[in-house]
Design an enzyme around this catalytic site. Structure first.
Site: not given
Ligand code: B3K
Ligand code: ZN
Length: 902
Positions: A126, A266-267, A269, A302-303, A306, A325
């Site tokens: 991404e 940060g990460a 998904e 969060h991830e 997703h 998001e």
């Protein structure tokens, strides 16, 4: 900007359907760091919905070498190869396309596509990284199922992972081995991932609400295995929470998280194979602070969330980024609030809300007032990576929260259910989400569209009138935009629908029962009311109001707006002491501090003596000593707004005056509340085993805030002993790092006594944690953020640290800790009037521009507000920006410069 060529602008209005679709993707990798071979077999079809039936197929590709290409097993000659991809002409309706190409992971310092980190292979696709792996229709509305075969040297890369479920694995000749993965859910290319290297997993099996067993794995390097249990527990909590709150169930047989040292964000998904910055996975009491633990829970949530909001239903194009998001940030905020106790623990929920709003106002409101301001659904971009902004994420989350505020939790759930029912497996738009909310709740949400299309922070001016005779209280709310950055002015004029929650408070500090004019008696029970402001100006009259009330406006921050209302300082102090809405109690304290600050800053600019109003100190003292309030909440109220936020509230940003005024406030509060701070410090000890329950976390927050204030005492000698003892005895990182920060702060106060101790502590800390990159990041950040001591500029320290063997410009975490730590988190030293900070910034941006444009662009943004600064700095900043403009090449950095200098 003369040196720069005109960049290609991508516009939302230019969206067209893909002319081709790719249904299945089969990828084979021969993984070698210097030269990885990729073989891609695609089942391609002309899109039956596209009107262009003879279109060429344009595949994106970047930093690749094409080896061969066939269409239905024949070499295809109608092919042109460009720097940015391939164009194939004369194609049939449906065909099999086989491409062989090479990519170069070891040279990939951009960390986009396939790259090497600490000797292992990772991907980041991404937004547009897949095209750096192979030629593809690299756009989110092309969704395909993937089968992936990974081949690599078995001893160097024993673990081979990709999305979905493992189909097969085995050995190959010459010490190689392979693994085959299949992801049965159609996905866009940006969710593809592979990982290859030497890892071990902490794992757990869970059973979903449908009775299916799932395997959860957290993959890390062996020496990090002792820091994975919190991440795994957080993942389990997130999975069950999503089942319970939104009815969303894990779909794959296994869900994997891999920690990586080098990641731009940060990460990520990726379907079934989340790749995480190690910072948001690895933690134990000795290495991570309470805040780190909270961040891990939130990012893991969060991830994971997703998986439905983003992966099962994705965005049609990158203009819809906030569709996934904003919604997913909202979901992670709700998750963290519920984990903190939800409605059973209103103070903990309020602290969570305060933290979220604090981030929004600090980052997003500031972004909204500068050259990068854009609507939550932008109209154009040059480099999409520049649009992973606080507006897309945090303002996007506030928009989703407003649906919930308007429709209630049940209504939110109904809307979400309908959204998934309609769009599962599809790539859709923000309008589709809004339509699902509207239809599921039988509400007309047409006007709500403006929240997506209008940028800038709306303001709501409030006027009030109390009529003693009729016992009515009338509020007139007027919405407007003012002070918008010039590029937004033309487009902002239409009224937004603003959910406006409020209460009225009597002279005793009690909430008044609220009844609007024309309402029947039985509605006469609530003490917080939600008004809906939908016109430019509207009045609301409350009846049966026995005395002139004090309004508590925008409770719980019910909309992302700025309130304009002339509270007196006494009124703010009253709200701080009495408001039943905890968010607004904090808010009153912040307003009060900001007001006091602004007066001090003006005096500081004129070199006039400074004084802190006694009433202000008394209000804060009352909160500090109020044991009916949780320590966590008290710590929030007693934390002054940040230097940067305060400076931005000035007519012209003057970092030196801002620093002086805020420091004065801290010193005065330290001295005047000396005893209260000491009391808080001793009462808030957390002896015994380190525990993450909200009471202990709150106690540590208040205790360490007290320690911070105490370092500002007129005579902080006794605090040196306190800080040293805390450093020596700490059984957790929260206390240890707070003690180290206190020792460093004391260096600028009492250098002769503190310097040796601080240096010894820094060395002890460094050597003890030398092998732990995340903790060493904290060490760099502390040094970057320190105030100058004994005439030495912090920049001199930072410049030495750039030469430190442990510093590495290619590692984003290290860059964030040292370079951002200085340029962003140390505004007083960064903005020194000699321009030394800016010269340093220029050097670093230019170097990063050729290594990692995404990080370089983030750094570039630190000067985007140059026009708001006092003239002397403005001139220096402009020159610095121009110098970068003459030397930077990436479109990431150029887009920011273009906008900042326009
Ligand atoms: N979706 C990713 C961010 C990707 C950033 C690309 N520049 C992580 C997240 O928001 O969950
Ligand atoms: Zn996200």
């Amino acid at each position: 900007m003369s040196k720069l060529t005109k960049a290609t602008v991508i516009r939302r209005e230019d969206y067209t359907l893909p002319t081709f679709l790719i249904h299945t993707v089969e990828l084979e990798f021969d993984l070698v760091p210097e030269r990885t071979l990729v073989r891609s077999t695609l089942h391609v079809q002309r899109n039956p919905q596209s009107s262009d039936v003879v279109a060429d197929l344009k595949l994106a590709g970047e930093a690749l070498k094409l080896l061969s290409l066939t269409v239905n097993a024949c070499t295809h000659h109608a092919l042109t190869v460009h720097d940015d991809g391939l164009i194939l002409s004369n194609l049939p309706k449906e065909f099999e396309l086989v491409i062989e190409n090479v990519c170069y992971p070891a040279d990939n310092t951009m960390l986009s596509g396939l790259y090497i980190s600490n000797g292992h292979f990772f991907t980041q696709c991404e937004a547009e990284g897949f095209r750096r792996i192979t030629y593809f229709l690299d756009r989110p509305d092309v969704m395909a199922t993937y089968r992936v075969t990974l081949r690599a040297d078995q001893s160097a890369y024993p673990v081979l992972l990709s999305n979905g479920n493992l189909l097969d694995s085995g050995t190959l000749p010459h010490g190689w081995h392979y693994a085959k993965w299949e992801d049965p859910f159609p996905k866009p290319s940006y969710l593809f991932a592979l990982v290859a290297g030497t890892f071990v997993a902490r794992e757990q099996r869970i059973t979903t609400c449908y009775g299916k067993e799932k395997l959860l794995q957290i993959w890390v390097e062996l020496h990090d295995l002792d820091k994975t249990s919190y991440a795994l527990d957080s993942l389990v909590r997130a999975i069950y929470w999503d089942e319970y709150r939104f009815g969303r169930v894990l779909d794959l047989e296994r869900f994997m998280i891999v920690a990586v040292r080098d990641l731009n964000m940060g990460a990520m998904e990726n379907k079934g194979l989340n790749i995480f910055n190690a910072q948001y996975v690895l933690a134990n009491a000795q290495t991570a602070t309470d805040i780190d633990f909270a961040n891990i829970e939130s990012v893991i949530g969060h991830e994971y969330f997703h998986n439905w909001t983003g992966n099962r239903v994705t965005g049609r194009d990158w203009f819809q980024l906030s569709l996934k998001e904003g919604l997913t940030v909202f979901r992670d905020q709700e998750f963290s609030a519920d984990m903190a106790g939800g409605s059973n623990n209103p103070e903990a929920s309020a602290v969570k809300r305060i933290n979220d709003v604090h981030v929004l106002r600090q980052m997003q409101f500031s972004e909204d007032a500068g050259p990068m301001a854009h609507p939550v659904r932008p109209e154009s971009y040059v480099e999409i990576n520049n649009f992973y902004t606080s507006t897309i994420y945090e303002k996007g989350a506030e928009i989703v929260r407003m649906y919930q505020t308007l429709c209630g939790r049940d209504g939110m759930r109904r809307g979400m259910d309908l959204y998934f029912e309609r769009h599962d497996g599809k790539a859709v738009t923000c309008d589709d989400f809004r339509a699902a909310m509207a239809d599921a709740n039988h509400r007309d949400l047409a006007q709500f569209e403006r929240w997506y299309s209008q940028g800038g922070t709306p303001r709501v001016a409030v006027r009030t009138a109390y009529n003693m005779v009729s016992r009515t209280f009338t509020l007139t709310l007027t919405q407007h935009y003012s002070g918008l950055p010039p590029h937004l002015v033309q487009t902002q004029n239409k009224p937004l629908p603003i959910p406006f929650s409020l209460g009225l408070i009597d002279a005793q500090g009690h909430d008044i029962l609220l009844r609007l004019q024309g309402e029947p008696d039985k509605a006469h029970s609530a003490t917080t009311r939600l008004l809906e402001l939908i016109q430019i100006e509207q009045s609301f009259t409350f009846i049966d109001v026995a005395e002139k009330p004090l309004p508590s406006l925008l409770r719980n921050f019910s909309a992302p707006v700025i309130i304009e209302y002339d509270y007196t300082s006494d009124e703010l102090a009253f709200l701080l002491a009495h408001d039943s809405d905890l968010f607004n109690r904090w808010e009153a304290g912040q307003r009060l501090s900001t007001r006091v600050f602004l007066l001090l800053a003006i005096r500081a600019q004129k070199n006039l003596p400074l004084e802190l109003p006694a009433a202000f100190m008394a209000s804060l003292s009352a909160v500090l000593c109020d044991e009916s309030l949780s320590p966590a909440f008290r710590a929030k109220v007693l934390t002054l707004p940040s230097e940067t936020y305060l400076a931005e509230q000035m007519d012209e940003v003057d970092p030196a005056a801002a620093y002086q005024a805020r420091q004065f406030m801290r010193r005065k509060l330290a001295d005047t509340l000396h005893r209260d701070w000491l009391a808080a410090y001793s009462v808030c000890g957390t002896p015994g085993t380190y525990d993450l329950n909200s009471i202990d976390v709150g106690k540590r927050a208040l205790k360490n805030l007290a320690l911070q204030y105490l370092t500002e005492l007129n005579n902080p000698t006794e605090v040196l002993t306190l800080a040293q003892a805390q450093f020596d005895k700490a059984n957790n990182m929260t206390d240890r790092v707070a003690a180290l920060a206190a020792l460093l702060a004391l260096c600028s106060r009492i250098p002769t006594q503190a310097q040796d101790l601080a240096k010894a502590a820094l060395d002890t800390f460094y050597h003890y944690y030398e092998g732990n990159a995340l903790v060493i990041d904290k060490w760099f950040a502390l040094l970057a953020k320190q105030h100058s001591s004994t005439g030495q500029r912090t920049l001199d320290v930072v410049r030495k640290l750039i030469q430190h063997p442990a510093f590495n410009l290619k590692n984003p975490n290290r860059v964030r800790s040292l370079i951002f730590g200085f340029c962003l988190a140390n505004p007083n030293q960064f903005h020194l009037p000699d321009g030394s900070g800016y010269a340093f910034w220029v050097e670093q941006v230019i170097m990063l521009d050729s290594i990692n444009p995404q990080i370089a662009a983030r750094l570039t943004r630190l000067l985007e507000h140059w026009r708001k600064f006092v003239p002397a700095l403005r001139t220096l900043m402009r020159a610095a920006l121009e110098e970068v403009a003459n030397n930077a090449n990436s479109k990431d950095v150029r887009e920011i410069l273009d906008k900042a200098l326009a």
